[in-house]
Structures are given as structure tokens and as C-alpha cells.
Design a protein around this motif. Structure first.
Motif, short mmCIF file in Angstrom:
data_model
loop_
_atom_site.label_atom_id
_atom_site.label_comp_id
_atom_site.label_asym_id
_atom_site.label_seq_id
_atom_site.Cartn_x
_atom_site.Cartn_y
_atom_site.Cartn_z
N ARG A 257 0.83 -1.19 0.00
CA ARG A 257 0.00 0.00 0.00
C ARG A 257 0.87 1.25 0.00
NH1 ARG A 257 -3.07 -3.22 -1.23
NH2 ARG A 257 -5.21 -3.64 -0.50
N THR A 259 0.64 5.15 1.02
CA THR A 259 -0.18 5.98 1.89
C THR A 259 0.14 7.44 1.66
OG1 THR A 259 -0.29 4.26 3.59
CG2 THR A 259 -0.82 6.50 4.28
N ARG A 288 -5.12 5.36 1.38
CA ARG A 288 -4.23 4.24 1.08
C ARG A 288 -4.60 3.65 -0.28
NH1 ARG A 288 -1.53 1.52 5.03
NH2 ARG A 288 -2.35 -0.52 4.42
#
Length: 300
Positions: A257, A259, A288
Motif C-alpha cells: 500500500r 499511503t 491508502r
């Protein structure tokens, strides 16, 4: 008792229809184009070709099926059902437009203008519909499971896209945020840029590829359409005493992910170029981005 399959024909208003709606008549639209060095006959011929394609595909729908049509502008108000077979009649981009509204329904892409469209997602001709539609629900039918990209904000707003998701400022203002990656040992970088682009292997044939080529094909290898891998690029990161440029490109695996924490009054996230359907973000919010849990099932 199970419902009969329903063919949902997805199309968009043609350029000719938009011109006539704006100018009132064919003649006025022709005058407008002629004053700008264009010929309405070319536009009208593409319109008629699209309508012939729609008619041919409609005639190919099995008699025992139900059927309906939906225009691109109405997709966000249309309710797709589990038994639907979605038939996109038009350009590649129209498949991307409909993808985020689906939940596993098979999609058949019909190219109305071969030679003008790349044919990456609209892979078939109208004449193919007669064979493709009855077989679209069969388990043995060749279906490509195309990876999608997903953004989830901390207030539960969610965005899904087939090609790419853009995160940045609306218009041409500078986007300010803090960027971090799950697998980067907690490294966080404050950035000022023209925004962040996160995309799939399907998107690698469009906007992502142009960014990748501008950088001399440096950075991460572009993924294939069915790979559980995304690539991301920061556009025009600006170095300053308060902002860095060390995290400007990379890839995200199935569990990875990216962010982004907003440090501007207003940033937006939108998918597949549809800015009118954007997620709005403000100071301190976090979003995210990673591989989506949903796939587009493209027939053929």
C-alpha cells in the motif's frame, strides 16, 4: 426460479449527437464545423457506424434473454445485477468507465471503429456478438481477470479504477502531502508535486506509459494487465527545504500500500480520468492505495 440472463448494452453519446444537441440542427452543426475546417460528414459517418453496430449487437442477443441499454453518463445511477452480461459497444475507455460499477459480471467489448480505437479492451467486432454472448456465461469461456487499483480514505470513501488513480490538486495547483510505503521501514517524505499516479497493467497502455516514457523508461517495469502488481509515479516533485524528491516511483505488490496524508486544503482522487466522480480529501486525511480485491472479467 433463477432469472434469465440480461444483456446490458453500454454505450456513449456520439460526437454527432452532442453537436446536434448543442447547435439545434444538422445544418447548424455542419456550419459550425465548417467554420473550423472540419466536415460534418466524417462525424456523421462515425455516428451511423456506431448505430449500426448497436443494432447488430442487439439483434445477436438470444431471444430468451432480457436486455436493456445504459448511456455512459447514467452508469452511476444504474443497478447491475449478478445475472448480467455487460456488452460495451464503443471505445476502450468505455470499458474502464463501467468497470468500477461491476462485481464479477462478464464484459464483452465491441469495437465500433476499428483502426481508430487501440482495441485493448474492445477486442471484438459486432459480428462476433452472436457467438460470444451465449458463451459468455459458460465457465469454459476464455476470460481475462484484469487487475484493478483501489484507494480507500480514512473516512471510508472508496474509489476503484481499471487503469489508474490520480491523487493531487484539482486544476493546476501544487499538491502538498506526506507519502509513505508499507514496506519502506517507516520512511515518510513530505512532497510538493503535480500529483501521484498509481496504475495497473491495463493502464500501462495509456497515461502511465506516457509518464514512464518521459523518464526514459527508467524506474519500475510496467506490469501486465493480469499481474497483481501496480506501479506509481510522482509527477514533477519539487525539492525545497521542506519537501523531498527521493520517493518518486515504485511498484506495489498484492499486499503493498502507498499511503498519502494530505497537507493541503483540498486534494482529490479520481480514477480513469473521470474527475467528476472524485473523492475529496482535506487537511490531515489519509488515503491508502493498492491492488483492488475486485477484478474485471473481460471475455476474449
Amino acid at each position: 426460479m433463477s432469472l434469465a440472463p440480461r444483456a446490458v448494452l453500454v454505450h456513449r453519446t456520439t460526437e454527432y449527437e452532442e453537436l446536434v444537441a448543442r447547435h439545434g440542427t444538422h445544418g447548424q452543426a455542419a456550419f459550425f464545423l465548417r467554420s473550423r475546417g472540419r466536415d460534418i460528414e466524417e462525424v456523421a459517418e462515425r455516428h451511423h457506424r456506431t448505430r449500426r453496430s448497436m443494432a447488430e449487437v442487439t439483434a445477436a442477443i438470444p431471444l430468451t434473454w432480457r436486455q436493456t441499454q445504459v448511456e455512459r453518463a447514467d452508469l452511476d445511477r444504474f443497478l447491475f445485477a449478478p445475472e448480467d452480461v455487460v456488452v460495451v459497444v464503443g471505445q476502450d475507455g468505455l470499458v474502464a468507465n463501467v468497470a468500477k460499477y461491476l462485481a464479477g459480471q462478464p464484459v464483452v467489448g465491441i469495437d465500433t471503429d476499428p483502426g481508430r480505437n487501440p482495441g485493448v479492451l474492445v477486442r471484438h467486432r459486432p459480428a462476433d456478438a452472436r457467438v460470444l454472448l451465449p458463451s459468455a456465461l459458460a465457465t469454459a469461456t476464455g476470460v481475462s481477470e484484469l487487475t484493478m487499483v483501489e484507494a480507500v480514505a480514512d473516512d471510508t470513501q472508496r474509489l476503484l479504477a481499471l487503469n489508474e488513480i490520480y491523487l493531487g490538486a484539482a486544476g493546476h495547483q501544487t499538491a502538498r502531502y506526506r507519502l509513505s510505503l508499507d514496506d519502506d521501514r517507516g520512511v515518510v517524505e513530505a512532497q510538493a508535486s503535480s500529483g501521484v499516479l498509481v496504475g495497473t497493467g491495463t493502464g500501462a497502455s495509456g497515461w502511465l506509459r506516457s509518464v514512464w516514457q518521459e523518464r526514459g523508461s527508467a524506474g519500475p517495469r510496467l506490469p501486465g494487465p493480469t499481474e497483481d502488481r501496480l506501479v506509481w509515479f510522482v509527477r514533477e516533485a519539487w525539492p525545497s527545504p521542506a519537501t523531498g524528491t527521493s520517493l518518486v516511483a515504485g511498484e506495489l505488490g498484492a499486499g503493498g500500500r502507498l499511503t498519502l496524508t494530505v497537507e493541503s486544503e483540498r486534494l482529490i482522487a479520481f480514477g480513469d480520468g473521470i474527475e467528476s466522480d472524485a473523492v475529496e480529501l482535506t487537511w490531515g486525511q489519509t488515503v491508502r492505495v493498492g491492488v483492488g480485491g475486485q477484478r474485471l472479467r473481460l471475455v476474449g
